[in-house]
Structure formats: structure tokens, C-alpha cells
Scaffold this motif. Structure first.
Motif, PDB file in Angstrom:
ATOM      1  N   LYS A  21      29.064 -19.808 -38.235  1.00 52.22           N
ATOM      2  CA  LYS A  21      27.889 -19.241 -38.877  1.00 52.22           C
ATOM      3  C   LYS A  21      27.761 -19.639 -40.346  1.00 52.22           C
ATOM      4  N   GLN A  22      28.814 -20.129 -40.950  1.00 49.64           N
ATOM      5  CA  GLN A  22      28.769 -20.530 -42.350  1.00 49.64           C
ATOM      6  C   GLN A  22      28.493 -22.021 -42.454  1.00 49.64           C
ATOM      7  N   HIS A  23      28.501 -22.505 -43.705  1.00 51.70           N
ATOM      8  CA  HIS A  23      28.199 -23.920 -43.914  1.00 51.70           C
ATOM      9  C   HIS A  23      29.257 -24.804 -43.251  1.00 51.70           C
ATOM     10  N   VAL A  24      28.791 -25.810 -42.509  1.00 48.86           N
ATOM     11  CA  VAL A  24      29.682 -26.748 -41.854  1.00 48.86           C
ATOM     12  C   VAL A  24      28.990 -28.108 -41.790  1.00 48.86           C
ATOM     13  N   SER A  25      29.757 -29.152 -41.962  1.00 48.90           N
ATOM     14  CA  SER A  25      29.249 -30.523 -41.823  1.00 48.90           C
ATOM     15  C   SER A  25      30.075 -31.249 -40.770  1.00 48.90           C
ATOM     16  N   TYR A  26      29.516 -32.345 -40.277  1.00 43.58           N
ATOM     17  CA  TYR A  26      30.146 -33.020 -39.135  1.00 43.58           C
ATOM     18  C   TYR A  26      30.279 -34.522 -39.395  1.00 43.58           C
ATOM     19  N   ASN A  27      31.335 -35.075 -38.846  1.00 42.16           N
ATOM     20  CA  ASN A  27      31.533 -36.516 -38.739  1.00 42.16           C
ATOM     21  C   ASN A  27      31.688 -36.853 -37.258  1.00 42.16           C
ATOM     22  N   VAL A  28      30.840 -37.756 -36.781  1.00 38.94           N
ATOM     23  CA  VAL A  28      30.978 -38.234 -35.401  1.00 38.94           C
ATOM     24  C   VAL A  28      31.874 -39.465 -35.432  1.00 38.94           C
ATOM     25  N   GLN A  29      32.924 -39.452 -34.630  1.00 42.71           N
ATOM     26  CA  GLN A  29      33.906 -40.533 -34.616  1.00 42.71           C
ATOM     27  C   GLN A  29      33.957 -41.174 -33.233  1.00 42.71           C
ATOM     28  N   TYR A  30      34.310 -42.463 -33.216  1.00 45.21           N
ATOM     29  CA  TYR A  30      34.401 -43.190 -31.951  1.00 45.21           C
ATOM     30  C   TYR A  30      35.674 -44.025 -31.916  1.00 45.21           C
ATOM     31  N   LEU A  31      36.098 -44.328 -30.697  1.00 48.61           N
ATOM     32  CA  LEU A  31      37.297 -45.138 -30.470  1.00 48.61           C
ATOM     33  C   LEU A  31      37.039 -46.010 -29.255  1.00 48.61           C
ATOM     34  N   PHE A  32      37.281 -47.310 -29.389  1.00 52.01           N
ATOM     35  CA  PHE A  32      37.131 -48.203 -28.241  1.00 52.01           C
ATOM     36  C   PHE A  32      38.184 -47.875 -27.187  1.00 52.01           C
ATOM     37  N   ALA A  33      37.749 -47.831 -25.940  1.00 52.27           N
ATOM     38  CA  ALA A  33      38.614 -47.356 -24.856  1.00 52.27           C
ATOM     39  C   ALA A  33      39.847 -48.236 -24.675  1.00 52.27           C
ATOM     40  N   TYR A  34      39.733 -49.535 -24.949  1.00 49.39           N
ATOM     41  CA  TYR A  34      40.876 -50.405 -24.714  1.00 49.39           C
ATOM     42  C   TYR A  34      42.060 -50.039 -25.621  1.00 49.39           C
ATOM     43  N   LEU A  35      41.776 -49.395 -26.767  1.00 47.57           N
ATOM     44  CA  LEU A  35      42.876 -48.989 -27.646  1.00 47.57           C
ATOM     45  C   LEU A  35      43.720 -47.893 -27.009  1.00 47.57           C
ATOM     46  N   LYS A  36      43.115 -47.130 -26.112  1.00 48.34           N
ATOM     47  CA  LYS A  36      43.887 -46.102 -25.424  1.00 48.34           C
ATOM     48  C   LYS A  36      44.794 -46.692 -24.356  1.00 48.34           C
ATOM     49  N   SER A  45      31.502 -52.432 -23.554  1.00 47.33           N
ATOM     50  CA  SER A  45      32.648 -51.715 -24.123  1.00 47.33           C
ATOM     51  C   SER A  45      32.512 -50.222 -23.874  1.00 47.33           C
ATOM     52  N   ILE A  46      33.541 -49.650 -23.272  1.00 47.78           N
ATOM     53  CA  ILE A  46      33.610 -48.205 -23.084  1.00 47.78           C
ATOM     54  C   ILE A  46      34.189 -47.592 -24.358  1.00 47.78           C
ATOM     55  N   ILE A  47      33.604 -46.479 -24.791  1.00 44.91           N
ATOM     56  CA  ILE A  47      34.089 -45.835 -26.008  1.00 44.91           C
ATOM     57  C   ILE A  47      34.342 -44.353 -25.732  1.00 44.91           C
ATOM     58  N   TYR A  48      35.105 -43.749 -26.634  1.00 45.34           N
ATOM     59  CA  TYR A  48      35.313 -42.303 -26.647  1.00 45.34           C
ATOM     60  C   TYR A  48      34.683 -41.750 -27.915  1.00 45.34           C
ATOM     61  N   LEU A  49      34.107 -40.565 -27.801  1.00 48.34           N
ATOM     62  CA  LEU A  49      33.480 -39.891 -28.944  1.00 48.34           C
ATOM     63  C   LEU A  49      34.127 -38.531 -29.155  1.00 48.34           C
ATOM     64  N   ARG A  50      34.153 -38.120 -30.405  1.00 49.33           N
ATOM     65  CA  ARG A  50      34.566 -36.767 -30.756  1.00 49.33           C
ATOM     66  C   ARG A  50      33.858 -36.382 -32.052  1.00 49.33           C
ATOM     67  N   VAL A  51      33.806 -35.083 -32.330  1.00 52.86           N
ATOM     68  CA  VAL A  51      33.131 -34.583 -33.525  1.00 52.86           C
ATOM     69  C   VAL A  51      34.153 -33.845 -34.384  1.00 52.86           C
ATOM     70  N   GLN A  52      34.212 -34.247 -35.632  1.00 49.64           N
ATOM     71  CA  GLN A  52      35.074 -33.581 -36.601  1.00 49.64           C
ATOM     72  C   GLN A  52      34.218 -32.629 -37.431  1.00 49.64           C
ATOM     73  N   ALA A  53      34.531 -31.329 -37.318  1.00 51.35           N
ATOM     74  CA  ALA A  53      33.814 -30.312 -38.096  1.00 51.35           C
ATOM     75  C   ALA A  53      34.595 -30.023 -39.369  1.00 51.35           C
ATOM     76  N   MET A  54      33.898 -29.920 -40.483  1.00 50.49           N
ATOM     77  CA  MET A  54      34.528 -29.680 -41.779  1.00 50.49           C
ATOM     78  C   MET A  54      33.887 -28.459 -42.435  1.00 50.49           C
ATOM     79  N   GLY A  55      34.699 -27.479 -42.732  1.00 47.87           N
ATOM     80  CA  GLY A  55      34.231 -26.265 -43.379  1.00 47.87           C
ATOM     81  C   GLY A  55      34.712 -26.168 -44.811  1.00 47.87           C
TER      82      GLY A  55
END
Length: 567
Positions: free
Chosen positions: A261-276, A310-320
Motif C-alpha cells: 500500500k505504500q510507495h514501491v517501484s519495480y525493476n523487470v528483469q530477464y534471463l536467457f533460458a540457456y544460462l539456466k 530465445s526462451i527467457i525467464y522474467l521476474r519483478v524486483q520490488a523496491m520499497g
């Protein structure tokens, strides 16, 4: 007697020696049977030779030989002893150290031996090591943290100097996991070498095993079963939840939910699947999506990092506040599978009794869509009479231009098109319906055209003739009533007649061609018969213009009159 006994003893020894040197039927080999049912069991680069022996003999040992062929050509034609399989007492032996060529053909044979007796050689067993080798079980390390289980898998040949499969990246891994309970349900899924297993119940013991596979070729042996207990997960409201991807015509958007509910910002991050697929830690290889850094929205366009292959993975980093951050769950994006195909656009045209349909591939990047999906098109067309579709027909084509023959004149045809990809089992919605009306028969338009052209020609001819007549009348009227040359004033009133001739040429009526008669001869001039003048005037009218002869004759008359006056 002593000599005779010695001779007999010598004969017995000779016979024994002869019998010892005779073939097996006389040397005692008939009692030893050959080994049977030879098999080789290979796991990675570990080879075990096994066989059956049906004889009842005791103190029997077994020895094996081998030869191999490089590139299907004899390289070692001579049989050699198989290391690890000499004078063994059991019906199996490990000969892993003897095999170094895993792609070549090998021949194996084995026989039994008891003291000086040997059996015949067994039948030859042929093998190519890499074809019969099984994939060994992989190594597993487990870690339980924050309600999830982290699995780290090592290659089946991680600790071996000699490797059957040179590249560890060819392996995929299959995980089987279940609760350690009496009514457990087994769950299977593909994993990468470093995998997080979530959606697990807290404070619960789970057991699992992992199998290495080579896709479309072979499946390996399962690892030993490992069990581990989960912990309770801390629910951090800062984390983004419910990540989902919407993709249409290769435009990709990521959406997520915000619980904070408070202020938060986001970074969307990706990783190429072959690295996994690598066996090292990939946690430091995540990158930020351009344009999706420090944003406050709960959505982002990440098309810029998408490549179709290229297959990728996504995740969201939330920063408060206070530099607190939280990483969301990861989501996998396979572009050509995740993406949806939009409707194509169409244009219609009619010519030469054919309905031409021009199809534009879906999306602004239509060529990209057609290239990666190998699109085909399903065309529906029908006659639309009184807003009721009748006789809907369908045709499929891979071309972007289609035609419909045998059209009916003065008929409204409607068309809509659907794009689809058989390889990906995807299809688009149908395009917007487009309609076009066919023209009537060609005979009536030709008649109308011919009538119009004929009327136009007649009107032009009449207009030309009328214009010519009006032009001629205008010239006559202008010439008669508005001559370009006026006679001198003394001639203009002579004899009370107007000295104007409509047939005189304007070039002949020059003022300088007129003469002024002296006053002293006026009377004599008056006596001249005016008939000559009239005659001259009539002649001039007949000729249509004045000539210089008239002027000369006038000069002559003047001269004669002068002569008479002089006399």
C-alpha cells in the motif's frame, strides 16, 4: 626282466605324451562347455560383461578376448586379452579400463578353462559402446529455505575422467517429487540444474529423485531418493504477485499485482533460458529490461528483449523504503508458443470476372509473423443477398493473394480471412468482413459508351459548323458596316452617292491613291459622262477589288481633260 620292465614303462610314457598332444576329444576338453548368453551392461563409461555357464564342472575360470574396428574397417584383426576379464571365477567381469573407443565396433568372446583344459570359444558378441550405454544417475544437493526447496543437480559424469557424452549440456532432467506419506501423489516435471521448487506445503517432508535424459534418444537411471522437510514461508507484501504475459503479434507485455500500500517501484528483469542449463550459479546474470526500470506501473512492454528463437525467464524486483527489495516468482516465456496470432487484414478488387483478395499478415510486423510461423490462410467467401449469407465456401492458401472465379454479375460478395499455423497449432480470429459488388453485363456498358461517344461527336460537329457560320457572318457584317478605310470627304458626297464598295479590298483602299482635282477644271469634269464611272464601278465589283489600272485610267482622263482645257 628289469630291461623289459623299463621298456614297458617308456612305452606308457610315450602314449601319455601322444594323448596329451592330441585334439580336445582325446585331451579331455569335451567335458568343458562354452559360455552362453553373453551380455554387456554399460552405465556411462562403466562396462560389465555377463554370461551364463551350464556346466557342472568345478574350479572353472573364464577368460575373454576382444578386437575392435575403427570406422567400420578392421583396425585390430588380432584378438587381444580383455583386461579385467582374465581367469575370473564368477560369470561377470568389469572391463571398463579396456574400452577407450566409444564410437567403434567391438567384438567380444569368452571361454571356460580348468587347469590345462579349455572350452571352445563362445559366439562373438558385437557392440558399439555409445549405443548400448545407459545414462547414469545425476548427483543431487538439496536446500530448504523460506518454504521452497532448492535443488542443485550435477551431471551424471561429473566426477569421471573418461566421459561417454562429452557435452553435459545435452542433458535434460526429470524430477519426481511426492509427500512422504502413505497416500502420496507423485508429481513429475522438467527442471534445470539449479531449480527452485515452490507451491509446497510448509512443515512437510518431501521425497524426490532425479533422472537425466537426452531428448528423443534415451532416458537415464534415477538418482537415489532424497527426502527433505520444508519450512514456513514469510509472506512479504512488497513482492509482486500473479505475473502473467500477454502477447499478440510479437508484442509482449508483462502484468503483475501489487499488494503493497505504500510507495514501491519495480525493476523487470530477464534471463536467457540457456544460462539456466549451465551448472554454475546464474543468479548474478539477470539483466534489467530497458524501459522497465524504476517504474511504478504494474505492467511493462518487454518486446525489446524478445527474439523469436530465445526462451527467457522474467521476474519483478520490488523496491520499497530503506533499500528493501523482494523478488517475485519467475515466469518462463517461449515467444513463439506464448504469442497469439491476430487477425489479418484484407482488400478486395474485381477485374476480368475475378474477385481478387489481397491479404496482409497480422500485426505491424507482418513479415516477422509470416517468417516465424509459416502462416497459411483460411478464406471464407459468400454471396450476401438481403443481408443473409448464402453458400459459404472456404479455401486454404499459403499465398497472400487469392482469386475467386465464376462471379455472378450485380451480386454482393463478402470475404473474411483467418490466419493459422499448423506447426504451432495456433489460429487467429477472422478478419473484419469486407464486401464488394460485381458490375453488370458488359454489353449494356458498351452500348451506353458507344451512344455517348456518337452523341459527343455529333455535338462537336454541329458546334464546329455553327461556330464557322457565325464567324463568317460576323466578318461580313463587320466589313459592310464598319469598313476599315473611308473615302475622302470630297468624293464621299460626289453625285449624291456614297462611294463605298463592299467588294473592295481593304489593302486597295488607300487614301494616298486618291487625287484632288483642281477647281479650274471642275466644270469640264462635270460634263464627263458618268457612265464611265458607273462602268468602272461595276467592273470593280465584278473583279472583287480595285486595280492599279483604274488609277492609271483616272490619270489618263485627267490628262485628256487638261489638254482640252488648254486648247
Amino acid at each position: 626282466m628289469g630291461r623289459a620292465a623299463a621298456v614297458c614303462l617308456l612305452c606308457v610314457l610315450c602314449v601319455f605324451c601322444i594323448l596329451a598332444g592330441l585334439p580336445g576329444s582325446y585331451a579331455g576338453q569335451t567335458n568343458l562347455k562354452s559360455p552362453q548368453d553373453i551380455q554387456v551392461y554399460a552405465v556411462n563409461t562403466n562396462f560389465t560383461l555377463r554370461w551364463n555357464y551350464t556346466g557342472n564342472d568345478t574350479d572353472v575360470t573364464f577368460s575373454a578376448e576382444y578386437r575392435w574396428f575403427e570406422d567400420f574397417e578392421p583396425s585390430e584383426t588380432e584378438w587381444k586379452e580383455l583386461r579385467g576379464c582374465q581367469n575370473v571365477t564368477h560369470t561377470e567381469c568389469d572391463f571398463s579400463s579396456a574400452i577407450t573407443k566409444y564410437d567403434d565396433i567391438h567384438h567380444l568372446r569368452i571361454r571356460a578353462k580348468r587347469r590345462e583344459e579349455v572350452s571352445p570359444w563362445s559366439s562373438i558378441f558385437e557392440m558399439i559402446p555409445c549405443f548400448i550405454a545407459q545414462i547414469g544417475p545425476p548427483g543431487i544437493e538439496l536446500q530448504s529455505t523460506n518454504g521452497v526447496i532448492k535443488i542443485k543437480v550435477s551431471s551424471p559424469e561429473a566426477n569421471q575422467d573418461q566421459k561417454m557424452w562429452i557435452n553435459d549440456l545435452i542433458f535434460n532432467y526429470n524430477l519426481v517429487i511426492w509427500e512422504n506419506s502413505s497416500n502420496a501423489e507423485f508429481r513429475s516435471q522438467r527442471i534445470v540444474p539449479v531449480q527452485i521448487i515452490d507451491d509446497l506445503a510448509p512443515d512437510t517432508t518431501y521425497c524426490l529423485k532425479v533422472q537425466a535424459i537426452i531428448p528423443l534418444e534415451s532416458q537415464g537411471l534415477f538418482s537415489p531418493t532424497h527426502c527433505i522437510k520444508t519450512t514456513r514461508k514469510v509472506n512479504d507484501l512488497l513482492c509482486a504477485t500473479n505475473l502473467r504475459v500477454f502477447a499478440l503479434n510479437m508484442e509482449f507485455h508483462l502484468h503483475w499485482n501489487n499488494q503493497y500500500k505504500q510507495h514501491v517501484s519495480y525493476n523487470v528483469q530477464y534471463l536467457f533460458a540457456y544460462l539456466k542449463m549451465l551448472y554454475d550459479d546464474h543468479s548474478v546474470k539477470w539483466l534489467n529490461v530497458p524501459g522497465c526500470e524504476n517504474i511504478t506501473d504494474t505492467q511493462c512492454n518487454f518486446s525489446s528483449v524478445i527474439t523469436a528463437v530465445s526462451i527467457i525467464y522474467l521476474r519483478v524486483q520490488a523496491m520499497g523504503e530503506y533499500n528493501k527489495s523482494c523478488l517475485s516468482k519467475e515466469i518462463k516465456v517461449d515467444p513463439l508458443i506464448t504469442n497469439e496470432i491476430g487477425p489479418p487484414s484484407i482488400k478486395l478488387d474485381i477485374s476480368d470476372a475475378l474477385l481478387h483478395i489481397q491479404i496482409s499478415p497480422p500485426g505491424s510486423q507482418g513479415e516477422v509473423m509470416r517468417q516465424h510461423y509459416d502462416l497459411s490462410y483460411r478464406v471464407l467467401y459468400w454471396k450476401n443477398s438481403s443481408h443473409n449469407a448464402e453458400g459459404i465456401q472456404m479455401k486454404e492458401t499459403k499465398q497472400t493473394i487469392g482469386t475467386v472465379p465464376n462471379l455472378t454479375s450485380l451480386t454482393l460478395y463478402c470475404v473474411k480471412v483467418q490466419a493459422f499455423s499448423k506447426a504451432y497449432n495456433k489460429s487467429s480470429p477472422f478478419s473484419k468482413e469486407e464486401c464488394i459488388k460485381t458490375p453488370g453485363d458488359k454489353i449494356l456498358p458498351l452500348i451506353v459508351l458507344a451512344t455517348f461517344v456518337t452523341a459527343l461527336v455529333v455535338v462537336l460537329l454541329v458546334a464546329a459548323l455553327l461556330s464557322f457560320a457565325l464567324y463568317q457572318a460576323y466578318n461580313k457584317i463587320k466589313y459592310v458596316f464598319f469598313p476599315s478605310c473611308q473615302p475622302p470627304l470630297n468624293i464621299e458626297g460626289f453625285g449624291e452617292q456614297v462611294f463605298i464598295s463592299p467588294y473592295l479590298s481593304t489593302t486597295e483602299e488607300q487614301i494616298e491613291n486618291c487625287f484632288i482635282i483642281e477647281t479650274n477644271i471642275t466644270e469640264e469634269v462635270n460634263q464627263i459622262d458618268f457612265k464611265d464611272y458607273k462602268h468602272s464601278k461595276q467592273s470593280s465589283r465584278d473583279s472583287g477589288n480595285y486595280s492599279n489600272d483604274d488609277n492609271n485610267s483616272g490619270n489618263k482622263v485627267s490628262e485628256e481633260t487638261l489638254e482640252k482645257g488648254t486648247v
